[in-house]
Scaffold this motif. Structure first.
Motif, mmCIF file in Angstrom:
data_model
loop_
_atom_site.group_PDB
_atom_site.id
_atom_site.type_symbol
_atom_site.label_atom_id
_atom_site.label_comp_id
_atom_site.label_asym_id
_atom_site.label_seq_id
_atom_site.Cartn_x
_atom_site.Cartn_y
_atom_site.Cartn_z
ATOM 1 N N GLN A 1 0.856 -1.305 -0.065
ATOM 2 C CA GLN A 1 -0.072 0.073 -0.029
ATOM 3 C C GLN A 1 0.752 1.096 0.042
ATOM 4 O OE1 GLN A 1 -0.935 2.165 2.901
ATOM 5 N NE2 GLN A 1 -1.927 3.393 1.462
ATOM 6 N N GLY A 2 0.429 2.308 -0.873
ATOM 7 C CA GLY A 2 0.839 3.682 -0.630
ATOM 8 C C GLY A 2 -0.041 4.672 -1.245
ATOM 9 N N HIS A 3 0.154 6.121 -1.232
ATOM 10 C CA HIS A 3 -0.810 6.739 -1.828
ATOM 11 C C HIS A 3 0.114 7.483 -3.100
ATOM 12 C CE1 HIS A 3 1.692 10.254 -0.115
ATOM 13 N NE2 HIS A 3 2.159 9.501 0.735
ATOM 14 N N MET A 4 -0.965 7.953 -4.138
ATOM 15 C CA MET A 4 -0.595 8.441 -5.502
ATOM 16 C C MET A 4 -0.311 9.925 -5.096
ATOM 17 S SD MET A 4 -4.080 8.133 -7.474
ATOM 18 C CE MET A 4 -4.532 6.343 -6.743
ATOM 19 N N ASP A 5 -0.778 10.658 -4.349
ATOM 20 C CA ASP A 5 -0.721 12.024 -4.527
ATOM 21 C C ASP A 5 0.748 12.431 -3.889
ATOM 22 O OD1 ASP A 5 -1.686 11.221 -1.997
ATOM 23 O OD2 ASP A 5 -2.207 13.450 -1.350
ATOM 24 N N MET A 6 0.905 13.685 -4.128
ATOM 25 C CA MET A 6 2.501 14.379 -3.665
ATOM 26 C C MET A 6 2.172 15.674 -2.978
ATOM 27 S SD MET A 6 4.689 14.977 -7.065
ATOM 28 C CE MET A 6 5.910 16.021 -6.325
ATOM 29 N N VAL A 7 3.145 15.989 -2.326
ATOM 30 C CA VAL A 7 3.208 17.437 -1.871
ATOM 31 C C VAL A 7 3.889 18.328 -2.892
ATOM 32 C CG1 VAL A 7 4.389 19.032 -0.317
ATOM 33 C CG2 VAL A 7 3.081 17.178 0.658
ATOM 34 N N ILE B 1 7.449 5.962 -4.750
ATOM 35 C CA ILE B 1 8.252 4.870 -4.666
ATOM 36 C C ILE B 1 7.492 3.908 -4.186
ATOM 37 C CG2 ILE B 1 9.007 5.282 -2.104
ATOM 38 C CD1 ILE B 1 11.055 4.189 -5.459
ATOM 39 N N ALA B 2 6.505 4.091 -3.386
ATOM 40 C CA ALA B 2 5.555 2.828 -3.169
ATOM 41 C C ALA B 2 5.015 2.464 -4.269
ATOM 42 C CB ALA B 2 4.625 3.348 -2.010
ATOM 43 N N LEU B 3 4.502 3.339 -5.203
ATOM 44 C CA LEU B 3 3.805 2.835 -6.378
ATOM 45 C C LEU B 3 4.761 2.191 -7.299
ATOM 46 C CD1 LEU B 3 1.966 5.339 -5.453
ATOM 47 C CD2 LEU B 3 1.438 5.660 -7.800
ATOM 48 N N ALA B 4 6.070 2.517 -7.471
ATOM 49 C CA ALA B 4 6.917 2.025 -8.296
ATOM 50 C C ALA B 4 7.507 0.499 -7.917
ATOM 51 C CB ALA B 4 8.395 2.784 -8.286
ATOM 52 N N MET B 5 7.589 0.592 -6.436
ATOM 53 C CA MET B 5 7.885 -0.774 -5.802
ATOM 54 C C MET B 5 6.663 -1.894 -5.999
ATOM 55 S SD MET B 5 10.150 -0.209 -2.561
ATOM 56 C CE MET B 5 11.692 0.351 -2.393
ATOM 57 N N GLY B 6 5.568 -1.305 -5.737
ATOM 58 C CA GLY B 6 4.499 -2.089 -5.823
ATOM 59 C C GLY B 6 4.159 -2.642 -7.313
ATOM 60 N N MET B 7 4.308 -1.852 -8.262
ATOM 61 C CA MET B 7 3.954 -2.230 -9.755
ATOM 62 C C MET B 7 5.068 -3.110 -10.084
ATOM 63 S SD MET B 7 3.427 1.725 -10.870
ATOM 64 C CE MET B 7 3.092 1.394 -12.903
ATOM 65 N N ALA B 8 6.240 -3.028 -9.641
ATOM 66 C CA ALA B 8 7.526 -4.230 -9.846
ATOM 67 C C ALA B 8 7.193 -5.448 -9.332
ATOM 68 C CB ALA B 8 8.874 -3.265 -9.453
ATOM 69 N N LEU B 9 6.822 -5.440 -8.016
ATOM 70 C CA LEU B 9 6.559 -6.707 -7.255
ATOM 71 C C LEU B 9 5.386 -7.317 -7.889
ATOM 72 C CD1 LEU B 9 6.979 -5.095 -3.935
ATOM 73 C CD2 LEU B 9 8.227 -7.141 -4.787
ATOM 74 N N LEU B 10 4.288 -6.743 -8.532
ATOM 75 C CA LEU B 10 3.450 -7.251 -9.173
ATOM 76 C C LEU B 10 3.824 -7.945 -10.449
ATOM 77 C CD1 LEU B 10 0.216 -4.502 -8.722
ATOM 78 C CD2 LEU B 10 0.422 -6.873 -7.664
ATOM 79 N N GLU B 11 4.716 -7.468 -11.091
ATOM 80 C CA GLU B 11 5.340 -8.025 -12.338
ATOM 81 C C GLU B 11 6.310 -9.328 -12.075
ATOM 82 O OE1 GLU B 11 6.023 -4.001 -15.144
ATOM 83 O OE2 GLU B 11 7.470 -4.567 -13.855
ATOM 84 N N ASP B 12 6.593 -9.437 -10.581
ATOM 85 C CA ASP B 12 7.341 -10.571 -10.401
ATOM 86 C C ASP B 12 6.914 -11.995 -10.157
ATOM 87 O OD1 ASP B 12 9.688 -11.992 -9.056
ATOM 88 O OD2 ASP B 12 10.346 -10.448 -7.972
ATOM 89 N N ASP B 13 6.989 -12.573 -10.997
ATOM 90 C CA ASP B 13 6.335 -13.937 -11.134
ATOM 91 C C ASP B 13 6.921 -15.199 -9.972
ATOM 92 O OD1 ASP B 13 4.773 -13.505 -12.858
ATOM 93 O OD2 ASP B 13 5.815 -14.155 -14.686
ATOM 94 N N SER B 14 7.981 -14.623 -9.447
ATOM 95 C CA SER B 14 8.703 -15.246 -8.209
ATOM 96 C C SER B 14 7.913 -15.510 -7.323
ATOM 97 C CB SER B 14 10.052 -14.933 -7.830
ATOM 98 O OG SER B 14 10.134 -13.954 -7.190
#
Length: 479
Positions: free
Chosen positions: A74-80, A118-131
């Motif tokens: 989990q993370g949030h998409m908005d930024m300051v 960075i939470a979005l980027a990590m989460g998206m990369a983990l969803l791509e990881d078939d391991s």
């Protein structure tokens, strides 16, 4: 060539660069929300987007792992969106200009958006990881930086996992297991005006304070621009005569104000000398914590201008002097952690009033109410009108946590080092989400991210790689 090519983990920084092209200030999140939905569809994930633009992307378990635990990232998409005064960046249209300097990723005179891109980027990369064989859900919420409304409004029953890893922390090697709740007070100080003619106008600008996150950095004795400008005006009034025209300072309720401006008018031939002397004394006073503090003085003749009555000016100065800002109390169980605080965040002069916004935080509701009473007493003394927001809930420490225990075990095994357990003073969405999902086991972790909510924000690249690898191993360890 892409700016972040060659950085590792490659897919994390690929996604970070892509989302940095999309404006995502709080309340301007539809485009990034739609982008996440399209990403999920391309991966054939279950996708969900609600009316608040919260997004859930769900990767079903691999065959044979249907009974394995389901993990939520989990993370949030908005930024300051903060920028330097000389930046022409438009946060509504322009991509973030990324800069790599050795181990540092930052932006060109603006906030980076590492919080929480960075939470979005990590989460998206983990969803791509078939391991990863168990079910994984990525929850990305909206408006975290202003009111946590996305997390607070997420309907019950949507999430299927029973353990959630929030990726919105800013210190590698720390697992956060509790956070403060908070509210905001919107203050209106009524003013009357009169006309001033044939005077000289003086514009005093205070800039280059450190600023910073009003939760995590409130204990670092950083200068508050609104307080310091009030101090200047109070001292100046004791030695000279002037008419008070306008005051402003700060721009975000969750950022310690870095700059302020006041406009005054006077016929005094000693005013300039007195201003310069007072600003020098103030700069010397705060030099230890604010070495870059900068005052600028502009002088121009005027024909006529509206000034604020002396009575109302005195009420404003009294309010600024008496309203608390900074640490209020420390936690008894963890003496190094702030229990409650407030941030005198924003001041603006309107046509018939001066508007002041203060954000309050506390990990204990009773202490928060006591701080409210302290502020209310001051506001009543000066005849201000005010309204407290509904606020957001604290995230209470959980005595038993399978996820926390496993997080400590995996970190020790991976890096041969003890992970620090922490309750933080900043607000995290775990508390908001737990309102509708009380049975979920929460932790929060993240890579080293510094000077968030300021144009100096930066992300440590090697820390990002280590934390990503750690999260990957943590998820795998749960089945």
């Amino acid at each position: 060539m892409r700016k972040l090519d060659g950085l590792k983990p490659e897919r994390v920084f690929y996604h970070f660069e892509e989302i940095s092209k999309i404006p995502r200030e709080s309340y301007n999140e539809k485009e990034i929300s739609d982008y996440l939905v399209e990403f999920g569809k391309k991966l054939n994930l279950e996708t969900y987007q609600d009316k608040f633009y919260n997004v859930i992307l769900r990767k079903k378990p691999a065959p044979g792992y249907e009974n394995a635990p389901s993990i939520i990232l989990q993370g949030h998409m908005d930024m300051v969106c903060e920028k330097e005064n000389d930046s022409n960046h438009n946060f509504k249209t322009d991509p973030i200009q990324l800069i790599v300097e050795g181990n540092i990723l930052k932006a060109n005179k603006t906030t980076l958006g590492g919080d929480n891109g960075i939470a979005l980027a990590m989460g998206m990369a983990l969803l791509e990881d078939d391991s990863i064989k168990c079910q994984v859900e990525l929850l990305v919420t909206t408006s975290e930086e202003v009111d946590l409304n996305g997390a607070l409004s997420l309907e019950p029953g949507l999430l299927q996992g029973d353990m959630l890893i929030n990726l919105d922390s800013e210190d590698e090697g720390v697992v956060t297991v509790g956070s403060a709740g908070g509210i905001e007070v919107d203050i209106t100080l009524p003013i009357s005006k009169y006309e001033v003619k044939d005077s000289t106008i003086y514009t005093i600008t205070l800039d280059k304070l450190q600023g910073g996150h009003s939760g995590t950095e409130i204990n670092q004795n950083r200068g508050n621009a609104n307080k310091i400008m009030g101090e200047l005006l109070s001292q100046l009034e004791k030695v000279d005569n002037f008419d008070f025209i306008e005051i402003s300072g700060g721009s975000k309720d969750n950022a310690i104000p870095r700059s302020a401006k006041s406009i005054i008018a006077s016929n005094s031939n000693t005013l300039e000398k007195n201003i310069l002397a007072i600003t020098k004394n103030i700069s010397d006073k705060y030099a230890t914590h604010e070495p870059n503090m900068d005052f600028q003085l502009e002088i121009a003749p005027i024909d006529k201008i509206s000034a604020i009555s002396q009575e109302d000016f005195h009420k404003y100065i009294k309010a600024i002097e008496k309203l608390p800002t900074g640490v209020n109390t420390w936690m008894k169980e963890y003496p190094e952690i702030v229990e409650s605080s407030d941030n005198l965040a924003i001041v603006n002069t309107l046509d018939r009033s001066i508007n002041i916004i203060i954000s309050l935080r506390s990990s204990e509701p009773l202490v928060l109410n006591q701080l409210k009473e302290k502020i209310t007493t001051v506001l009543d003394e000066v005849g201000a009108n005010f309204e407290f927001s509904a606020g957001y809930p604290e995230w209470r420490f959980r005595a038993e946590s399978k996820l926390r225990d496993k997080a400590l075990e995996v970190y020790k095994k991976l890096y041969n080092s003890e992970m620090k357990v922490e309750v933080i003073h900043a607000g995290l969405e775990c508390g908001a989400l737990s309102q509708n999902y009380p049975n979920i086991d929460f932790i929060s972790i993240g890579p080293n991210l510094r000077d968030v909510h300021t144009p100096g924000e930066y992300l440590e690249i090697d820390s990002t790689e280590r934390v990503y690898n750690y999260v990957l191993e943590l998820v795998k360890s749960m089945y």
